[in-house]
Design a protein around this motif. Structure first.
Motif, PDB file in Angstrom:
ATOM      1  N   ARG A  22       0.845  -1.199   0.000  1.00 26.54           N
ATOM      2  CA  ARG A  22       0.000   0.000   0.000  1.00 26.54           C
ATOM      3  C   ARG A  22       0.876   1.244   0.000  1.00 26.54           C
ATOM      4  O   ARG A  22       1.934   1.269   0.600  1.00 26.54           O
ATOM      5  N   HIS A  29       4.362   2.137  -8.107  1.00 25.60           N
ATOM      6  CA  HIS A  29       3.386   1.194  -8.648  1.00 25.60           C
ATOM      7  C   HIS A  29       3.982   0.443  -9.838  1.00 25.60           C
ATOM      8  O   HIS A  29       3.780  -0.761  -9.991  1.00 25.60           O
ATOM      9  N   GLU A  45      -9.920   2.927  -2.497  1.00 21.43           N
ATOM     10  CA  GLU A  45      -8.546   2.532  -2.201  1.00 21.43           C
ATOM     11  C   GLU A  45      -7.864   1.934  -3.426  1.00 21.43           C
ATOM     12  O   GLU A  45      -8.515   1.468  -4.360  1.00 21.43           O
ATOM     13  N   TYR A  47      -4.304  -0.507  -4.095  1.00 21.94           N
ATOM     14  CA  TYR A  47      -3.167  -1.210  -3.513  1.00 21.94           C
ATOM     15  C   TYR A  47      -2.720  -2.291  -4.481  1.00 21.94           C
ATOM     16  O   TYR A  47      -3.306  -2.465  -5.556  1.00 21.94           O
TER      17      TYR A  47
END
Length: 119
Positions: A22, A29, A45, A47
């Motif tokens: 996270r 990423h 969210e 993750y």
């Protein structure tokens, strides 16, 4: 770039047993995805997780490699003890397109303003 985006957590979820990452920015990423993590985007969210079906040794190997890659480009990664490493993988800059000698602009690209339209 906000300093807060340079922090990530990479831990095994206590409820599901999945390895989750996270935090981070688009560069983090990208590193996670190139290491084998799968992005999960939900309404509130975002993750990354490791794919299902991996054995625990493979999960630890991929998570440790992600920590090494992220740490090499100066991300702070809070992780489980099993994923900690002092290893820092080498980072290579992206390849640039090589242009033929004498060409100063991409093919098909006209210099802006070099041709004036006759009115």
């Amino acid at each position: 770039m906000a300093l807060a985006n340079r922090y990530l957590t990479l831990q095994r979820d206590v409820h599901s047993g999945e390895v989750l990452a996270r935090g981070g920015d688009p560069e983090a990423h990208s590193i996670l995805q190139r290491t084998g993590f799968v992005p999960v985007v939900r309404v509130h969210e975002h993750y990354h997780r490791l794919p299902t079906g991996l054995d625990e040794a493979e999960e630890e190997r991929l998570a440790t490699r992600a920590v090494a890659r992220l740490s090499a480009v100066r991300y702070h990664v809070a992780c489980d003890e099993a994923f900690e490493t002092e290893l820092r993988e080498a980072q290579y800059p992206p390849r640039r397109l090589r242009r033929p000698p004498g060409r100063t602009h991409p093919p098909g690209d006209q210099h802006r303003g070099s041709r004036r339209r006759a009115d």
